[in-house]
Design a protein around this motif. Sequence first.
Motif, PDB file in Angstrom:
ATOM      1  N   VAL A  18       0.883  -1.162   0.000  1.00  0.00           N
ATOM      2  CA  VAL A  18       0.000   0.000   0.000  1.00  0.00           C
ATOM      3  C   VAL A  18       0.927   1.219   0.000  1.00  0.00           C
ATOM      4  N   GLY A  19       1.151   1.788  -1.170  1.00  0.00           N
ATOM      5  CA  GLY A  19       2.135   2.859  -1.233  1.00  0.00           C
ATOM      6  C   GLY A  19       2.133   3.587  -2.559  1.00  0.00           C
ATOM      7  N   PHE A  20       2.954   4.625  -2.634  1.00  0.00           N
ATOM      8  CA  PHE A  20       3.009   5.487  -3.811  1.00  0.00           C
ATOM      9  C   PHE A  20       4.449   5.925  -4.054  1.00  0.00           C
ATOM     10  N   ILE A  21       4.693   6.425  -5.264  1.00  0.00           N
ATOM     11  CA  ILE A  21       5.981   7.027  -5.621  1.00  0.00           C
ATOM     12  C   ILE A  21       5.697   8.374  -6.272  1.00  0.00           C
ATOM     13  N   LYS A  22       6.387   9.413  -5.823  1.00  0.00           N
ATOM     14  CA  LYS A  22       6.260  10.752  -6.385  1.00  0.00           C
ATOM     15  C   LYS A  22       7.367  10.948  -7.418  1.00  0.00           C
TER      16      LYS A  22
ATOM     17  N   LEU B 197       1.161  16.982 -30.697  1.00  0.00           N
ATOM     18  CA  LEU B 197       2.004  16.267 -29.745  1.00  0.00           C
ATOM     19  C   LEU B 197       2.683  17.294 -28.856  1.00  0.00           C
ATOM     20  N   ASP B 198       2.338  17.287 -27.569  1.00  0.00           N
ATOM     21  CA  ASP B 198       2.924  18.220 -26.605  1.00  0.00           C
ATOM     22  C   ASP B 198       3.807  17.452 -25.623  1.00  0.00           C
ATOM     23  N   THR B 199       4.850  18.116 -25.153  1.00  0.00           N
ATOM     24  CA  THR B 199       5.729  17.552 -24.130  1.00  0.00           C
ATOM     25  C   THR B 199       5.630  18.418 -22.878  1.00  0.00           C
ATOM     26  N   LEU B 200       5.271  17.784 -21.761  1.00  0.00           N
ATOM     27  CA  LEU B 200       5.123  18.482 -20.491  1.00  0.00           C
ATOM     28  C   LEU B 200       6.207  18.022 -19.528  1.00  0.00           C
ATOM     29  N   PHE B 201       6.463  18.830 -18.523  1.00  0.00           N
ATOM     30  CA  PHE B 201       7.514  18.520 -17.543  1.00  0.00           C
ATOM     31  C   PHE B 201       6.957  18.671 -16.124  1.00  0.00           C
ATOM     32  N   THR B 202       5.810  18.087 -15.886  1.00  0.00           N
ATOM     33  CA  THR B 202       5.145  18.204 -14.599  1.00  0.00           C
ATOM     34  C   THR B 202       5.304  16.925 -13.779  1.00  0.00           C
ATOM     35  N   LYS B 203       5.324  17.074 -12.473  1.00  0.00           N
ATOM     36  CA  LYS B 203       5.439  15.933 -11.566  1.00  0.00           C
ATOM     37  C   LYS B 203       4.164  15.094 -11.612  1.00  0.00           C
ATOM     38  N   TYR B 204       4.300  13.828 -11.301  1.00  0.00           N
ATOM     39  CA  TYR B 204       3.125  12.962 -11.221  1.00  0.00           C
ATOM     40  C   TYR B 204       3.370  11.881 -10.180  1.00  0.00           C
ATOM     41  N   THR B 205       2.296  11.217  -9.771  1.00  0.00           N
ATOM     42  CA  THR B 205       2.361  10.194  -8.723  1.00  0.00           C
ATOM     43  C   THR B 205       1.815   8.874  -9.258  1.00  0.00           C
ATOM     44  N   THR B 206       2.486   7.776  -8.941  1.00  0.00           N
ATOM     45  CA  THR B 206       1.976   6.444  -9.262  1.00  0.00           C
ATOM     46  C   THR B 206       1.785   5.658  -7.967  1.00  0.00           C
ATOM     47  N   TRP B 207       0.818   4.738  -8.012  1.00  0.00           N
ATOM     48  CA  TRP B 207       0.543   3.873  -6.872  1.00  0.00           C
ATOM     49  C   TRP B 207       1.075   2.484  -7.159  1.00  0.00           C
ATOM     50  N   ARG B 208       1.619   1.859  -6.153  1.00  0.00           N
ATOM     51  CA  ARG B 208       2.148   0.513  -6.305  1.00  0.00           C
ATOM     52  C   ARG B 208       1.007  -0.495  -6.485  1.00  0.00           C
ATOM     53  N   PRO B 209       1.245  -1.590  -7.195  1.00  0.00           N
ATOM     54  CA  PRO B 209       0.214  -2.635  -7.295  1.00  0.00           C
ATOM     55  C   PRO B 209       0.023  -3.322  -5.939  1.00  0.00           C
ATOM     56  N   THR B 210      -1.116  -3.082  -5.315  1.00  0.00           N
ATOM     57  CA  THR B 210      -1.380  -3.614  -3.982  1.00  0.00           C
ATOM     58  C   THR B 210      -1.842  -5.066  -4.070  1.00  0.00           C
TER      59      THR B 210
END
Length: 442
Positions: free
Chosen positions: A258-262, A304-317
């Motif tokens: 149960v976790g995430f990565i920034k 086609l655009d390229t962005l440089f913004t942060k995002y968060t993913t969740w681990r497969p629980t």
Amino acid sequence: MYNFTSVPQSLLTNPGADFKYEYYFGVPLLSGISANMGSTGFSAYSLFANDGVDFNTKLRDVVFSTTRKDHLALNEQVEIFNGGFKLGDWFENKGYISFGLYHEFDFLSYMPKDLAILALDGNRDYVGKVFNLGDLNVKSEMVSVLHVGYHKNVSEKLILGARAKIYSSAFNATSTKNSGYIYTIPGTTTAYEQVIYSRLKLNTSGISKYTAEDYDGDVVSDIRKKALFGGDLGLGFDLGFTYYPQKNVQLTASIIDVGFIKHSKDVESYTYEGVYKYEGINPNFISGGTTANIYDEFKDAIPLDTLFTKYTTWRPTKLNASYQYSFGTSSDEDCVCTGQEKDYKNAVGAQFFAMSTPRTPITALTAYYRRSLFSTLQMKATYTLDNYSSKNIGLGLSANLGKFNMYFMADNLLEYKDVSKANSLSFQFGFNFIFKDNNEPN
């Protein structure tokens, strides 16, 4: 591995497992190595069999025989180090600490059926069909996980455990929240009316510098450095318990990762977003040679655009739960079990497993039989019904040579006569040193 408590790595599947040794440590880089592959709907044999059938024909057969719910999943894990020890002496019962660092690679892709049909056939023969761009759903990541766990017998019947984790992502590529459609219908004033509505996005981190034209570094060396907590960081936890309503009846459950990565380092996101409507004959978007600059209009409408913004993913629980019934009393010399299980040579049980995905969970139901063959050897045989197969028979062995422990496990044993036809395969093995509690019977 789950609830196979003669192996220390079982604590990684349930931090509240009934595991009681004085201390243990794994052989560095060899204490835990595992890999598994699963594919629903098709196997390697479907595409690469040497049967005289053209590959393009096989590819079409696979595409048209699968659905958007079919998927391909890959996972590998290597422990860098692993260990654990008891806090205080046996009578103080202060609990147990386990810790370690492992590397993990994950890949999951659902079948992009509509996109595959469009790529193979185009839309000439599909006037009126709506092609779903949301079929594109894929993710891949390499992480390192530093973890520390604690578990304790809170009573004679109940064991509770928890594990804290720090994730470090070496690279990530995620495209799971796509939407849109393409359709072509007969026009009212022209030959055809074609509409493209696109909301496609690919998030990446830790990748762009390797694809840059001026990159002159060592990819392997760079990824190795990132794996040792030089990448994007995240937090997670595991929880689990073991409960004995009766001496020979055991209930367990755990929730893992149960976790995430920034993601904030070397981040690039690519988007195709917009709406394009065309009336006339089918345009050629590739050559750019159509009249009235149709190709340029398409690029302007869906750029086609390229962005440089942060995002968060969740681990497969992952979720686990099991029921076990033990029987067949044994002498201490015959048993290598631990805790409440030490009076029994045999056990039968059932385990449920589920793992979260961007769509429907991957699930499995396993029936198993476990037996202490000798004072130094335990065996676990399993039969599993899962998303991949209805004939999955597995076997696990754990052997102790003095303080030295080795274990070997594999699933889908019936498929090893021709692995190219298997829809899933998995194996794991490792080597540890285990030191029993001097106050506990052997």
